[in-house]
Design an enzyme around this catalytic site. Structure first.
Site, PDB file in Angstrom:
ATOM      1  N   ASP A  86       0.026   5.071   1.033  1.00 61.50           N
ATOM      2  CA  ASP A  86      -0.141   6.021   2.137  1.00 61.50           C
ATOM      3  C   ASP A  86      -0.099   5.299   3.477  1.00 61.50           C
ATOM      4  OD1 ASP A  86      -0.672   8.327   0.424  1.00 61.50           O
ATOM      5  OD2 ASP A  86      -2.595   7.390  -0.012  1.00 61.50           O
ATOM      6  N   ASP A 136       0.884  -1.151   0.000  1.00 54.12           N
ATOM      7  CA  ASP A 136       0.000   0.000   0.000  1.00 54.12           C
ATOM      8  C   ASP A 136       0.940   1.223   0.000  1.00 54.12           C
ATOM      9  OD1 ASP A 136      -2.334   1.652   0.510  1.00 54.12           O
ATOM     10  OD2 ASP A 136      -1.588   1.813   2.564  1.00 54.12           O
TER      11      ASP A 136
HETATM   12  C1  BG6 Z   1      -5.644   5.875   0.178  1.00 51.82           C
HETATM   13  C2  BG6 Z   1      -5.705   6.599   1.487  1.00 51.82           C
HETATM   14  O1  BG6 Z   1      -4.347   5.443  -0.056  1.00 51.82           O
HETATM   15  O2  BG6 Z   1      -6.028   6.728  -0.902  1.00 51.82           O
HETATM   16  C3  BG6 Z   1      -7.063   7.237   1.689  1.00 51.82           C
HETATM   17  O3  BG6 Z   1      -5.472   5.667   2.540  1.00 51.82           O
HETATM   18  C4  BG6 Z   1      -7.413   8.113   0.488  1.00 51.82           C
HETATM   19  O4  BG6 Z   1      -7.036   8.007   2.866  1.00 51.82           O
HETATM   20  C5  BG6 Z   1      -7.349   7.263  -0.772  1.00 51.82           C
HETATM   21  O5  BG6 Z   1      -8.729   8.643   0.626  1.00 51.82           O
HETATM   22  C6  BG6 Z   1      -7.694   8.046  -2.043  1.00 51.82           C
HETATM   23  O6  BG6 Z   1      -6.718   9.000  -2.259  1.00 51.82           O
HETATM   24  P1  BG6 Z   1      -6.834  10.208  -3.279  1.00 51.82           P
HETATM   25  O7  BG6 Z   1      -5.429  10.754  -3.297  1.00 51.82           O
HETATM   26  O8  BG6 Z   1      -7.248   9.656  -4.599  1.00 51.82           O
HETATM   27  O9  BG6 Z   1      -7.838  11.157  -2.740  1.00 51.82           O
HETATM   28 MG    MG Z   2      -2.637   3.155   3.663  1.00 46.78          MG
END
Ligand code: BG6
Ligand code: MG
Length: 227
Positions: A15, A13
């Site tokens: 984030d 993953d």
């Molecule tokens: C995930 C995060 O990796 O990505 C979430 O854990 C986030 O918190 C999701 O909402 C979507 O991300 P983005 O950048 O497309 O808004």
């Molecule tokens: Mg994550």
């Protein structure tokens, strides 16, 4: 087919596993929620981890009792505002935000000939990888345009396995979100959880510092032996 003696692929993953951006998503959501009178805290934020932008907004509105307060167009605008806020926060991102042990692990996986994949539902994943200079460290990065379902659906992890030509039972996935662990388990992928509150992972660590190839293979073998 029996599982191999060692994993053939490791799927990350982004984030909260590769880079310390999970709290930036939280700050951006908190600011948006505050503007419409909803208070969210870090405990609630656990439910947003690994969840797409649109689904996260739906959860926040439901939490604040505002499920039906906004039209679809208004929700789109709010999701876009949150993203602008988040992308603004990313301006401060540097390689110092790569989480402990990750660079070393990626290097070892290359040396060992283990395939690497990225399974993030974030539409900003490509940008974050490029800021960190990590694009070349991944053999395959999931394309969110072709992913229909957010974690805990296993779709994104299975798509990465497919692209890497590795069976789910031959792969390891690393996640900091409960939705991500649930997705890995649903997909039959060995789940490594990063975080003290996660349930259901085959191997759990409080942070990424101890996430070495030696530790992963030791846990993999222990699991194969049924211990
Ligand atoms: C995930 C995060 O990796 O990505 C979430 O854990 C986030 O918190 C999701 O909402 C979507 O991300 P983005 O950048 O497309 O808004
Ligand atoms: Mg994550």
């Amino acid at each position: 087919m029996n599982n191999p003696a060692l994993p053939r692929a490791v799927i990350f993953d982004l984030d909260g596993v590769v880079v310390d951006t999970a709290h930036l998503h939280f700050i951006a959501w908190q600011r948006l929620a505050q503007r419409i009178g909803i208070d969210i805290d870090m405990a609630f934020n656990e439910q947003l981890k690994g969840i797409s932008r649109r689904d996260s907004l739906a959860k926040i509105l439901a939490y604040g009792g505002m499920d039906n307060a906004f039209t679809a167009d208004e929700r789109e605008v709010m999701a876009e505002q949150k993203n602008r806020e988040y992308v603004g926060l990313l301006n401060g991102l540097t390689t110092a935000d790569i989480l402990p042990g990750i660079r070393e692990l990626l290097r070892t996986l290359r040396e060992q000939g283990v395939l690497t994949g990225l399974a993030s539902v974030s539409q900003n994943a490509g940008h974050v990888l490029s800021v960190l200079g990590l694009q070349a460290d991944f053999d395959y990065v999931a394309d969110t345009r072709h992913i229909m379902f957010s974690k805990p659906d296993p779709e994104i992890f299975l798509a990465v396995c497919d692209a890497l030509k590795v069976l789910p039972s031959c792969a390891v996935g690393i996640e900091d979100a409960q939705a991500g662990i649930d997705a890995l388990c649903a997909g039959g992928i060995f789940a490594i959880g990063i975080g003290s509150t996660l349930r259901g992972a085959q191997y759990r660590l409080d942070d990424t510092a101890g996430l070495t190839w030696a530790a992963i293979t030791q846990q993999w073998k222990r699991h194969q032996a049924g211990n």
